[in-house]
Design a protein around this motif. Structure first.
Motif, PDB file in Angstrom:
ATOM      1  N   HIS A 342       0.845  -1.193   0.000  1.00 35.08           N
ATOM      2  CA  HIS A 342       0.000   0.000   0.000  1.00 35.08           C
ATOM      3  C   HIS A 342       0.882   1.245   0.000  1.00 35.08           C
ATOM      4  CE1 HIS A 342      -3.887   1.950   0.540  1.00 35.08           C
ATOM      5  NE2 HIS A 342      -3.304   2.775   1.372  1.00 35.08           N
ATOM      6  N   LEU A 343       0.564   2.175  -0.876  1.00 35.52           N
ATOM      7  CA  LEU A 343       1.388   3.377  -1.007  1.00 35.52           C
ATOM      8  C   LEU A 343       0.594   4.607  -0.629  1.00 35.52           C
ATOM      9  CD1 LEU A 343       2.910   2.655  -4.555  1.00 35.52           C
ATOM     10  CD2 LEU A 343       3.665   1.777  -2.335  1.00 35.52           C
ATOM     11  N   ILE A 344       1.134   5.388   0.290  1.00 37.15           N
ATOM     12  CA  ILE A 344       0.511   6.667   0.623  1.00 37.15           C
ATOM     13  C   ILE A 344       1.431   7.766   0.109  1.00 37.15           C
ATOM     14  CG2 ILE A 344      -0.224   8.198   2.479  1.00 37.15           C
ATOM     15  CD1 ILE A 344      -0.921   5.790   4.138  1.00 37.15           C
ATOM     16  N   ASP A 345       0.893   8.642  -0.723  1.00 33.59           N
ATOM     17  CA  ASP A 345       1.645   9.806  -1.197  1.00 33.59           C
ATOM     18  C   ASP A 345       1.032  11.048  -0.574  1.00 33.59           C
ATOM     19  OD1 ASP A 345       3.077   8.124  -2.777  1.00 33.59           O
ATOM     20  OD2 ASP A 345       2.505   9.023  -4.689  1.00 33.59           O
ATOM     21  N   ILE A 346       1.852  11.870   0.016  1.00 30.87           N
ATOM     22  CA  ILE A 346       1.338  13.120   0.581  1.00 30.87           C
ATOM     23  C   ILE A 346       1.758  14.265  -0.327  1.00 30.87           C
ATOM     24  CG2 ILE A 346       1.369  14.646   2.580  1.00 30.87           C
ATOM     25  CD1 ILE A 346       1.715  12.257   4.335  1.00 30.87           C
ATOM     26  N   TRP A 347       0.773  14.940  -0.891  1.00 33.23           N
ATOM     27  CA  TRP A 347       1.047  16.005  -1.856  1.00 33.23           C
ATOM     28  C   TRP A 347       0.426  17.315  -1.411  1.00 33.23           C
ATOM     29  CZ3 TRP A 347      -1.364  12.652  -6.288  1.00 33.23           C
ATOM     30  CH2 TRP A 347      -0.471  11.628  -6.629  1.00 33.23           C
ATOM     31  N   GLY A 348       0.909  18.386  -1.972  1.00 29.53           N
ATOM     32  CA  GLY A 348       0.236  19.670  -1.808  1.00 29.53           C
ATOM     33  C   GLY A 348      -1.095  19.616  -2.534  1.00 29.53           C
ATOM     34  N   ALA A 349      -2.049  20.366  -2.011  1.00 33.50           N
ATOM     35  CA  ALA A 349      -3.407  20.287  -2.547  1.00 33.50           C
ATOM     36  C   ALA A 349      -3.481  20.719  -4.008  1.00 33.50           C
ATOM     37  CB  ALA A 349      -4.347  21.148  -1.708  1.00 33.50           C
ATOM     38  N   ASP A 350      -2.499  21.476  -4.462  1.00 29.81           N
ATOM     39  CA  ASP A 350      -2.525  21.915  -5.864  1.00 29.81           C
ATOM     40  C   ASP A 350      -2.246  20.739  -6.806  1.00 29.81           C
ATOM     41  OD1 ASP A 350       0.022  21.776  -4.778  1.00 29.81           O
ATOM     42  OD2 ASP A 350       0.846  23.242  -6.179  1.00 29.81           O
ATOM     43  N   HIS A 351      -1.886  19.602  -6.258  1.00 29.31           N
ATOM     44  CA  HIS A 351      -1.618  18.443  -7.104  1.00 29.31           C
ATOM     45  C   HIS A 351      -2.823  17.527  -7.246  1.00 29.31           C
ATOM     46  CE1 HIS A 351       2.474  19.742  -6.699  1.00 29.31           C
ATOM     47  NE2 HIS A 351       2.916  18.762  -7.428  1.00 29.31           N
ATOM     48  N   HIS A 352      -3.999  17.987  -6.814  1.00 29.23           N
ATOM     49  CA  HIS A 352      -5.127  17.063  -6.798  1.00 29.23           C
ATOM     50  C   HIS A 352      -5.472  16.542  -8.187  1.00 29.23           C
ATOM     51  CE1 HIS A 352      -8.028  19.913  -8.431  1.00 29.23           C
ATOM     52  NE2 HIS A 352      -7.490  20.817  -7.660  1.00 29.23           N
ATOM     53  N   GLY A 353      -5.205  17.378  -9.217  1.00 29.69           N
ATOM     54  CA  GLY A 353      -5.494  16.942 -10.574  1.00 29.69           C
ATOM     55  C   GLY A 353      -4.626  15.758 -11.002  1.00 29.69           C
ATOM     56  N   TYR A 354      -3.632  15.488 -10.189  1.00 29.46           N
ATOM     57  CA  TYR A 354      -2.658  14.455 -10.494  1.00 29.46           C
ATOM     58  C   TYR A 354      -3.155  13.070 -10.075  1.00 29.46           C
ATOM     59  CZ  TYR A 354       2.263  13.612 -11.572  1.00 29.46           C
ATOM     60  OH  TYR A 354       3.427  13.237 -12.172  1.00 29.46           O
ATOM     61  N   VAL A 355      -4.167  13.053  -9.226  1.00 27.55           N
ATOM     62  CA  VAL A 355      -4.604  11.791  -8.636  1.00 27.55           C
ATOM     63  C   VAL A 355      -5.103  10.777  -9.669  1.00 27.55           C
ATOM     64  CG1 VAL A 355      -6.174  10.699  -6.993  1.00 27.55           C
ATOM     65  CG2 VAL A 355      -5.071  12.853  -6.393  1.00 27.55           C
ATOM     66  N   PRO A 356      -6.047  11.149 -10.545  1.00 26.35           N
ATOM     67  CA  PRO A 356      -6.532  10.161 -11.525  1.00 26.35           C
ATOM     68  C   PRO A 356      -5.410   9.653 -12.419  1.00 26.35           C
ATOM     69  CG  PRO A 356      -7.879  12.145 -11.576  1.00 26.35           C
ATOM     70  CD  PRO A 356      -6.718  12.438 -10.685  1.00 26.35           C
ATOM     71  N   ARG A 357      -4.490  10.548 -12.742  1.00 22.75           N
ATOM     72  CA  ARG A 357      -3.366  10.170 -13.599  1.00 22.75           C
ATOM     73  C   ARG A 357      -2.497   9.130 -12.904  1.00 22.75           C
ATOM     74  NH1 ARG A 357       0.610  14.944 -15.326  1.00 22.75           N
ATOM     75  NH2 ARG A 357      -1.410  15.933 -15.050  1.00 22.75           N
TER      76      ARG A 357
END
Length: 608
Positions: A342-357
């Motif tokens: 299981h992988l948890i990535d913590i990103w800045g909220a401006d990266h939300h568009g990156y999730v589906p990709r």
RNA sequence: GCGCGUUUAGCUCAGGUGGAUAGAGCGUUGGUCUCCGGAACCAAAGGCCACAGGUUCGAAUCCUGUAACGCGCGCCA
């Protein structure tokens, strides 16, 4: 370790089996939800089981609830009282002896109290911060660091197997630009020293403008002298890139270490490229028909992965360069290959568009999209005296994480970053965070801990020997305030499990604040309302006072204080916030203002 | 335009996966006070949970729509 709540669960299950045997209902037993009612009149625990089963049992909830009460199976005498309330809730009051035994358990398990064994531990990888090595960390990174680190601590304590990781983007355009910017600043230094060289070259428009680049350039000059001098940048910027990244990464490491954030693994993107992993993956994807050629570039058909990505993504640009997506694919596949399920990535909220990709990328890599969990951390607004502090990396005028730590201290910074859900905005009031007063939640909590330590110290000074725990001794705790605190301590193991499952370390902050409040309130109330004290005061210690003083009651209360201190310590450890044995008293003229700052600065320099 | 997120007390925010009368801190108002660390404590006032529908025994919480705000929509990272 069995929590009080788990014991109740067993009692209820046995009870429902009994009801089933008695023919009250036929269906399978549903999961029994046990909650802590908000109102004290509703008892210690409540369950809505009668409401849930009413329909299947074919009778009104309240009537069913009464039936259940009639079949109660409680051999240990755990339940002191049961009530049917409201629409059909069952409210339970637990016998005091259970809470008193919990006190013994806290003392016995110590630092381990609250540790869980997560149901399906697996191995979890948590990747966070992962800031580009192109400059110092700023405030936003600080929040990501605090959240990621606290989450790792929490998950581990809850029983998960966790690996923490920082992905170093030491390949690609950004670090190339850093190298270029460093070279320009380097030339500026040379031209200043020797005006005959003429004007220095100009910084590229999208170059790094921060002051820190000059620091890197200066270090480069010290190391290499005039080796890179010239009107044009050297054909091979590689050595400068390597140097600049090295220097920057050392800053980042130092800041994180200072901030008590540790990583099990620093993963270099560059090594991924060097290993040929990207090419291998692309070949594999081609073979599976997941890739297309278009406009001279190579694309991954992410829109066909069913993860909601709205356009396909380029893997290799028409100029032959890899995109970050390709490296990210190889990187995440690498994490999976290393045994993380299981992988948890913590990103800045401006990266939300990156999730589906990225979910699509997981699918392409042969994994389930659900194996990747992205936590989005919202931005932080710094406030100073109610006004926003300007930030902005491009302008070079940003508040670094180090600046903030210098200003308010490590504990306050971590605590404030952790008081809110990760996906909620934070207004970080620097004035409040550095205040040495009870308005400041960090201070309030730490003061509570220090005060508990002080009580125990004082007891030792008075020569009161602490007794080991026994149920008999603990029964000297009779005040409702005392039992109430034990109820709260009993919540801690459940809280750890739930906060870990929800990835929400902020719940610990609320728990700590409430516990500290209980404790402070007790001390005032004990004296004002009950006219009692834990320790003998001077007025008590006259004549042959030791013959009349109730030492067992004091010893019971000292155990109680010790248990509270222990749980506070455990919770603070999960946040990475220090548990101080004593608070430093601030100088009386604390209100001084700017003067005082100067004094502090001077003192700091003198030491250094 | 499309997508994601947010909207709860004057302010900043919780609200344990659908429960009972909506919670805290700060601020405001009023009180306690020979004090084990008083660097403390207690109390009061303060709410159309953005709005409108829906789902069910029951909704701040789940669904649909609307509005405002934030963010994202590159062969950038």
């Amino acid at each position: 370790m069995v929590s009080v709540q788990q014991s109740l669960q067993q009692v209820l299950r046995a009870t429902l089996e009994e009801c089933k045997d008695a023919g009250l209902f036929r269906c399978e037993l549903p999961e029994i939800a046990i909650s802590r009612p908000k109102r004290a009149e509703h008892g210690d625990f409540a369950t809505n089981i009668a409401l849930v089963l009413a329909q299947r049992a074919g009778r009104p909830p309240r009537a069913l609830a009464e039936e259940i009460v009639g079949h109660l199976v409680d051999p240990e005498g755990m339940i002191a009282q049961v009530d049917v309330a409201g629409p059909g809730f069952l409210n339970f009051r637990i016998a005091d002896a259970y809470w008193l035994r919990l006190l013994g358990e806290v003392l016995h398990t110590g630092d381990e109290f609250g540790r869980g064994s997560a149901a399906s531990p697996g191995r979890i990888n948590v990747e966070f911060v992962s800031a580009n090595p192109t400059g110092p960390l700023h405030v936003g990174h600080g929040r990501g660091a605090a959240v990621g680190d606290a989450l790792c601590r929490l998950l581990r304590f809850a029983g998960y197997h966790v690996g923490s990781e920082y992905y170093v983007n030491d390949a690609g355009n950004q670090v190339a630009m850093l190298a270029r910017s460093t070279w320009v600043r380097y030339m500026e230094l040379l031209c200043e020293r020797d005006p005959s060289r003429g004007p220095a070259p100009a910084l590229p428009e999208d170059g790094y403008q921060g002051e820190y680049v000059r620091d890197i350039a200066l270090q480069l000059l010290e190391r290499d002298g005039e080796r890179w001098a010239g009107a044009e940048p050297p054909g091979d910027l590689e050595p400068i890139r390597e140097f600049a990244v090295f220097v920057t990464l050392e800053w980042i490491r130092a800041t994180l270490q200072r901030f008590r954030v540790e990583f099990d693994h620093w993963f270099s993107e560059r090594t991924l490229h060097q290993s040929g992993a990207l090419q291998r993956w692309v070949d594999a994807l081609k073979a599976r028909g997941l890739v297309k050629d278009e406009d001279g570039a190579l694309w991954l058909k992410t829109t066909e992965m069913g993860t909601g990505d709205d356009k396909d993504r380029v893997l290799r640009k028409s100029d032959g360069e890899w995109t970050y997506t390709t490296a990210d694919l190889a990187y995440h596949a690498n994490k999976l290959e290393r045994g993380f399920g299981h992988l948890i990535d913590i990103w800045g909220a401006d990266h939300h568009g990156y999730v589906p990709r990225m979910k699509a990328v997981m699918k392409a890599a042969g994994a389930e999209p659900s194996q990747l969990e992205a936590l989005l951390v919202q931005f932080v607004t710094l406030l100073q005296g109610g006004e926003k502090v300007a930030m902005g990396k491009r302008s070079g005028k940003f508040e670094t994480l180090d600046d903030v730590i210098d200003e308010v201290g490590i504990d306050a910074a971590r605590f404030f970053f952790l008081t809110r859900r990760h996906d909620s905005h934070i207004d970080f009031d620097l004035e409040l965070a550095k205040k040495q007063s009870l308005d400041n939640p960090v201070f309030y909590v730490q003061y509570g801990y220090a005060r508990a330590c002080a009580i125990l110290r004082r007891a030792a000074e008075l020569g009161i020997d602490e007794a080991p725990y026994s149920l008999e001794l603990s029964e000297r705790l009779k005040l409702p305030e005392e039992i109430n605190v034990l109820r709260r301590l009993a919540d801690f193991p459940t809280l750890v499990a739930e906060a870990a499952a929800a990835r929400e370390p902020h719940r610990l902050v609320f728990f700590l604040t409430e516990l500290a409040q209980d404790f402070q309130s007790y001390y005032t109330r004990l004296q004002k309302v009950h006219g009692d004290t834990v320790l003998p005061q001077r007025r008590h210690r006259e004549g042959d006072w030791q013959a009349t003083w109730d030492f067992d009651k004091t010893r019971a209360r000292l155990l109680w204080v010790r248990a509270i201190r222990q749980v506070m310590k455990n919770a603070l450890a999960l946040l990475g916030v220090e548990a101080p044995e004593r608070m430093e008293r601030m100088p009386a003229e604390a209100a001084a203002g700017p003067d005082e700052d100067e004094v502090e600065d001077d003192a700091g320099e003198a030491k250094a």
